[in-house]
Design an enzyme around this catalytic site. Structure first.
Site, PDB file in Angstrom:
ATOM      1  N   GLU A 110      45.377  32.602  41.447  1.00 17.42           N
ATOM      2  CA  GLU A 110      44.461  33.751  41.434  1.00 17.42           C
ATOM      3  C   GLU A 110      43.256  33.489  42.325  1.00 17.42           C
ATOM      4  OE1 GLU A 110      43.674  36.621  41.091  1.00 17.42           O
ATOM      5  OE2 GLU A 110      44.178  37.542  39.177  1.00 17.42           O
ATOM      6  N   ASP A 111      42.670  34.568  42.823  1.00 18.66           N
ATOM      7  CA  ASP A 111      41.424  34.422  43.580  1.00 18.66           C
ATOM      8  C   ASP A 111      40.253  34.166  42.643  1.00 18.66           C
ATOM      9  OD1 ASP A 111      41.542  36.958  42.459  1.00 18.66           O
ATOM     10  OD2 ASP A 111      41.034  38.034  44.289  1.00 18.66           O
ATOM     11  N   ASP A 114      37.353  36.639  36.085  1.00 20.57           N
ATOM     12  CA  ASP A 114      36.057  37.224  35.751  1.00 20.57           C
ATOM     13  C   ASP A 114      36.019  37.385  34.222  1.00 20.57           C
ATOM     14  OD1 ASP A 114      33.636  38.664  36.130  1.00 20.57           O
ATOM     15  OD2 ASP A 114      34.664  40.537  36.530  1.00 20.57           O
ATOM     16  N   PHE A 163      28.799  39.878  41.819  1.00 15.92           N
ATOM     17  CA  PHE A 163      29.937  40.382  42.581  1.00 15.92           C
ATOM     18  C   PHE A 163      29.963  39.751  43.970  1.00 15.92           C
ATOM     19  CE2 PHE A 163      32.272  43.358  45.245  1.00 15.92           C
ATOM     20  CZ  PHE A 163      33.414  43.516  44.479  1.00 15.92           C
ATOM     21  N   ARG A 176      37.789  41.326  53.063  1.00 16.03           N
ATOM     22  CA  ARG A 176      38.783  40.277  52.774  1.00 16.03           C
ATOM     23  C   ARG A 176      38.889  39.276  53.916  1.00 16.03           C
ATOM     24  NH1 ARG A 176      41.640  41.896  48.262  1.00 16.03           N
ATOM     25  NH2 ARG A 176      42.131  44.089  48.057  1.00 16.03           N
TER      26      ARG A 176
HETATM   27  P1  5GP Z   1      39.119  40.117  35.357  1.00 11.11           P
HETATM   28  O1  5GP Z   1      40.289  40.859  34.768  1.00 11.11           O
HETATM   29  O2  5GP Z   1      39.165  38.641  35.107  1.00 11.11           O
HETATM   30  O3  5GP Z   1      37.822  40.714  34.886  1.00 11.11           O
HETATM   31  O4  5GP Z   1      39.115  40.366  36.904  1.00 11.11           O
HETATM   32  C1  5GP Z   1      40.146  39.933  37.664  1.00 11.11           C
HETATM   33  C2  5GP Z   1      40.196  40.582  39.017  1.00 11.11           C
HETATM   34  O5  5GP Z   1      39.049  41.368  39.328  1.00 11.11           O
HETATM   35  C3  5GP Z   1      40.236  39.518  40.077  1.00 11.11           C
HETATM   36  O6  5GP Z   1      41.544  39.084  40.309  1.00 11.11           O
HETATM   37  C4  5GP Z   1      39.637  40.234  41.274  1.00 11.11           C
HETATM   38  O7  5GP Z   1      40.625  40.950  41.945  1.00 11.11           O
HETATM   39  C5  5GP Z   1      38.641  41.204  40.645  1.00 11.11           C
HETATM   40  N1  5GP Z   1      37.283  40.643  40.655  1.00 11.11           N
HETATM   41  C6  5GP Z   1      36.603  40.076  39.636  1.00 11.11           C
HETATM   42  N2  5GP Z   1      35.377  39.673  40.008  1.00 11.11           N
HETATM   43  C7  5GP Z   1      35.274  39.989  41.318  1.00 11.11           C
HETATM   44  C8  5GP Z   1      34.230  39.811  42.298  1.00 11.11           C
HETATM   45  O8  5GP Z   1      33.134  39.269  42.074  1.00 11.11           O
HETATM   46  N3  5GP Z   1      34.520  40.271  43.551  1.00 11.11           N
HETATM   47  C9  5GP Z   1      35.694  40.867  43.877  1.00 11.11           C
HETATM   48  N4  5GP Z   1      35.845  41.267  45.122  1.00 11.11           N
HETATM   49  N5  5GP Z   1      36.693  41.041  42.984  1.00 11.11           N
HETATM   50  C10 5GP Z   1      36.476  40.603  41.715  1.00 11.11           C
HETATM   51 MG    MG Z   2      42.829  38.615  41.840  1.00  9.74          MG
END
Ligand code: 5GP
Ligand code: MG
Length: 186
Positions: A110-111, A114, A163, A176
């Protein structure tokens, strides 16, 4: 960034917002190498299957896989959860998982994690394919945003609850392509 006065930190405009440099490419590369080193060590002789979560993880995955020193395979899935800079809270699978996962040692690539909601959803979906094991390798992790209980096995860099864009991560589809990571200017 790294103690520099705010006036000297590079700022980029992505779509309609300003972002300031927060993690440079050298720090990114060393975190990727370190993660790959741990994975190569832990998965020796296990032929891991790296499951890359599109779109955001494409750049991390491309760098990570080149630093992995053991036999391994790669496959992709695609989830959707975010629009703009806020989580919509809803997760969908847009590109299917399949039976190739059965009996395999799967490493989710995963990138960023959050809230942890998307990853929890994926972990649950994966169970239907009966992998031998599942672990998580995320490049970025926001510990202050994480609201779940499961373990995150490999983290490249922990970041504050802000963010960010760049290194594969987007703001409304843009940013990206940036080689460094930038944080939204409030
Ligand atoms: P989660 O479900 O853990 O809240 O979020 C997961 C997804 O939200 C990540 O895989 C990513 O694609 C997006 N995401 C969460 N935080 C960020 C952020 O700070 N920047 C960006 N560009 N995408 C985020
Ligand atoms: Mg992701």
């Amino acid at each position: 960034m790294d103690g520099k006065p705010a006036s000297e930190v590079p700022v980029v405009r992505v779509k309609d917002k300003d972002f300031s440099l927060s993690i440079g490419r050298k720090k990114i590369a060393s975190a990727v190498r370190e993660t790959a080193r741990s994975l190569s060590h832990d998965y020796e002789g296990m032929n891991p299957l790296f499951l890359v979560v599109l779109n955001g993880a494409f750049m991390f995955a491309a760098d990570l896989i080149r630093e992995i020193k053991i036999p391994c395979e790669l496959t992709f899935t695609k989830l959707s959860s975010y629009s703009g800079t806020d989580s919509s809270g809803k997760v969908r699978i847009l590109l299917g998982l399949n039976e190739e996962l059965q009996g395999r040692h799967v490493v989710i690539v995963e990138d960023i994690v959050d809230t942890g909601l998307s990853m929890e959803f994926l972990l649950e979906e994966l169970q239907a394919f009966h992998p031998a094991s599942v672990r998580i390798a995320t490049f970025l992790f926001k510990p202050d945003a994480f609201i779940k209980e499961y373990q995150i096995d490999y983290v490249g860099i922990e970041i504050p609850n802000e963010f960010i864009v760049g290194y594969g991560l987007d703001y409304d589809g843009y940013g990206r392509n940036l080689s460094d990571i930038y944080t939204l200017v409030p």
